[in-house]
Design a protein around this motif. Structure first.
Motif, PDB file in Angstrom:
ATOM      1  N   GLY A   1      39.180  28.728  47.151  1.00 36.73           N
ATOM      2  CA  GLY A   1      40.840  29.214  47.231  1.00 36.73           C
ATOM      3  C   GLY A   1      41.325  29.680  45.994  1.00 36.73           C
ATOM      4  N   ASN A   2      42.468  29.197  45.681  1.00 38.24           N
ATOM      5  CA  ASN A   2      43.328  29.811  44.525  1.00 38.24           C
ATOM      6  C   ASN A   2      42.627  29.569  43.432  1.00 38.24           C
ATOM      7  OD1 ASN A   2      45.194  30.199  46.626  1.00 38.24           O
ATOM      8  ND2 ASN A   2      46.285  28.383  46.214  1.00 38.24           N
ATOM      9  N   GLU A   3      41.743  28.758  43.124  1.00 37.39           N
ATOM     10  CA  GLU A   3      41.127  28.855  42.063  1.00 37.39           C
ATOM     11  C   GLU A   3      40.018  29.913  41.531  1.00 37.39           C
ATOM     12  OE1 GLU A   3      38.929  24.872  41.380  1.00 37.39           O
ATOM     13  OE2 GLU A   3      40.498  23.993  42.771  1.00 37.39           O
ATOM     14  N   ILE A   4      39.431  30.375  42.482  1.00 38.38           N
ATOM     15  CA  ILE A   4      38.659  31.597  42.456  1.00 38.38           C
ATOM     16  C   ILE A   4      39.399  32.747  42.224  1.00 38.38           C
ATOM     17  CG2 ILE A   4      38.358  32.254  44.798  1.00 38.38           C
ATOM     18  CD1 ILE A   4      35.379  32.420  42.956  1.00 38.38           C
ATOM     19  N   PHE A   5      40.671  32.898  43.007  1.00 38.57           N
ATOM     20  CA  PHE A   5      41.540  34.093  42.818  1.00 38.57           C
ATOM     21  C   PHE A   5      42.144  33.770  41.147  1.00 38.57           C
ATOM     22  CE2 PHE A   5      45.918  35.791  42.695  1.00 38.57           C
ATOM     23  CZ  PHE A   5      45.486  37.012  43.385  1.00 38.57           C
ATOM     24  N   SER A   6      42.512  32.953  40.513  1.00 38.79           N
ATOM     25  CA  SER A   6      42.923  32.857  39.348  1.00 38.79           C
ATOM     26  C   SER A   6      41.964  33.332  38.421  1.00 38.79           C
ATOM     27  CB  SER A   6      43.455  31.558  38.854  1.00 38.79           C
ATOM     28  OG  SER A   6      44.510  30.974  39.591  1.00 38.79           O
ATOM     29  N   ALA A   7      40.844  32.911  38.463  1.00 41.85           N
ATOM     30  CA  ALA A   7      39.535  33.317  37.872  1.00 41.85           C
ATOM     31  C   ALA A   7      39.085  34.698  37.947  1.00 41.85           C
ATOM     32  CB  ALA A   7      38.295  32.303  37.951  1.00 41.85           C
ATOM     33  N   LEU A   8      39.230  35.429  39.273  1.00 38.82           N
ATOM     34  CA  LEU A   8      38.624  36.712  39.457  1.00 38.82           C
ATOM     35  C   LEU A   8      39.696  37.786  39.146  1.00 38.82           C
ATOM     36  CD1 LEU A   8      36.060  38.044  40.501  1.00 38.82           C
ATOM     37  CD2 LEU A   8      37.070  37.906  42.812  1.00 38.82           C
ATOM     38  N   MET A   9      41.057  37.630  39.507  1.00 42.59           N
ATOM     39  CA  MET A   9      42.116  38.342  39.277  1.00 42.59           C
ATOM     40  C   MET A   9      42.154  39.357  38.222  1.00 42.59           C
ATOM     41  SD  MET A   9      43.551  39.940  41.722  1.00 42.59           S
ATOM     42  CE  MET A   9      44.654  41.175  41.987  1.00 42.59           C
ATOM     43  N   PRO A  10      41.935  38.824  36.867  1.00 44.73           N
ATOM     44  CA  PRO A  10      42.205  39.502  35.741  1.00 44.73           C
ATOM     45  C   PRO A  10      41.006  40.446  35.686  1.00 44.73           C
ATOM     46  CG  PRO A  10      42.600  37.053  35.316  1.00 44.73           C
ATOM     47  CD  PRO A  10      41.814  37.184  36.655  1.00 44.73           C
ATOM     48  N   PHE A  11      39.804  40.189  35.989  1.00 47.50           N
ATOM     49  CA  PHE A  11      38.602  41.027  36.033  1.00 47.50           C
ATOM     50  C   PHE A  11      38.940  42.214  37.054  1.00 47.50           C
ATOM     51  CE2 PHE A  11      36.760  37.000  34.656  1.00 47.50           C
ATOM     52  CZ  PHE A  11      36.396  37.549  33.439  1.00 47.50           C
TER      53      PHE A  11
ATOM     54  N   CYS B   1      26.071  41.591  51.335  1.00 41.70           N
ATOM     55  CA  CYS B   1      25.684  40.137  50.890  1.00 41.70           C
ATOM     56  C   CYS B   1      26.740  39.741  49.968  1.00 41.70           C
ATOM     57  CB  CYS B   1      24.222  40.077  50.806  1.00 41.70           C
ATOM     58  SG  CYS B   1      23.334  40.366  52.034  1.00 41.70           S
ATOM     59  N   SER B   2      26.875  40.284  49.069  1.00 41.39           N
ATOM     60  CA  SER B   2      27.446  39.924  47.672  1.00 41.39           C
ATOM     61  C   SER B   2      29.172  39.724  48.132  1.00 41.39           C
ATOM     62  CB  SER B   2      27.851  41.104  46.502  1.00 41.39           C
ATOM     63  OG  SER B   2      26.520  41.174  46.199  1.00 41.39           O
ATOM     64  N   VAL B   3      29.496  40.408  48.842  1.00 45.00           N
ATOM     65  CA  VAL B   3      31.164  40.449  49.533  1.00 45.00           C
ATOM     66  C   VAL B   3      31.167  39.135  50.270  1.00 45.00           C
ATOM     67  CG1 VAL B   3      32.800  41.132  50.938  1.00 45.00           C
ATOM     68  CG2 VAL B   3      31.709  42.559  49.105  1.00 45.00           C
ATOM     69  N   ALA B   4      30.259  38.924  51.217  1.00 42.92           N
ATOM     70  CA  ALA B   4      30.105  37.611  52.015  1.00 42.92           C
ATOM     71  C   ALA B   4      30.010  36.510  51.371  1.00 42.92           C
ATOM     72  CB  ALA B   4      28.925  37.819  53.232  1.00 42.92           C
ATOM     73  N   ALA B   5      29.115  36.534  50.075  1.00 41.31           N
ATOM     74  CA  ALA B   5      29.002  35.251  49.510  1.00 41.31           C
ATOM     75  C   ALA B   5      30.352  35.037  48.625  1.00 41.31           C
ATOM     76  CB  ALA B   5      27.854  35.529  48.412  1.00 41.31           C
ATOM     77  N   LEU B   6      30.943  35.748  48.271  1.00 43.68           N
ATOM     78  CA  LEU B   6      32.435  35.974  47.678  1.00 43.68           C
ATOM     79  C   LEU B   6      33.193  35.396  48.572  1.00 43.68           C
ATOM     80  CD1 LEU B   6      33.538  35.906  44.836  1.00 43.68           C
ATOM     81  CD2 LEU B   6      34.256  38.314  45.323  1.00 43.68           C
ATOM     82  N   GLY B   7      33.333  35.758  49.750  1.00 42.92           N
ATOM     83  CA  GLY B   7      34.082  35.343  50.760  1.00 42.92           C
ATOM     84  C   GLY B   7      33.849  33.778  51.126  1.00 42.92           C
TER      85      GLY B   7
END
Length: 71
Positions: free
Chosen positions: A22-32, A9-15
């Motif tokens: 889009g790219n905004e979530i990538f920029s925020a999430l990728m360092p973590f 469910c967490s992966v589906a919600a993140l999807g």
């Protein structure tokens, strides 16, 4: 069993979130994600798993941002 359902469910919600942002979530999430994947001790196994699941959750909608990280 319950933890597997929570992970899915967490992966589906993140999807779904990544489809909207889009790219905004990538920029925020990728360092973590990069930090968690770099942890090599045995105690960090769950953290690495979570990072790889998060990466899988955003992969479809953020594939163009992921290409530079494949090398």
């Amino acid at each position: 069993m319950e933890s597997q359902r929570l992970k899915k469910c967490s992966v589906a919600a993140l999807g779904m979130i990544s489809n909207v942002f889009g790219n905004e979530i990538f920029s925020a999430l990728m360092p973590f994600v990069e930090f968690k994947l770099s942890l090599l001790d045995d105690a960090s196994c769950k953290e690495r798993e979570g990072a790889s699941l998060a990466l899988g959750g955003i992969a479809e909608s953020c594939i163009n941002c992921l290409y530079p990280h494949f090398s």
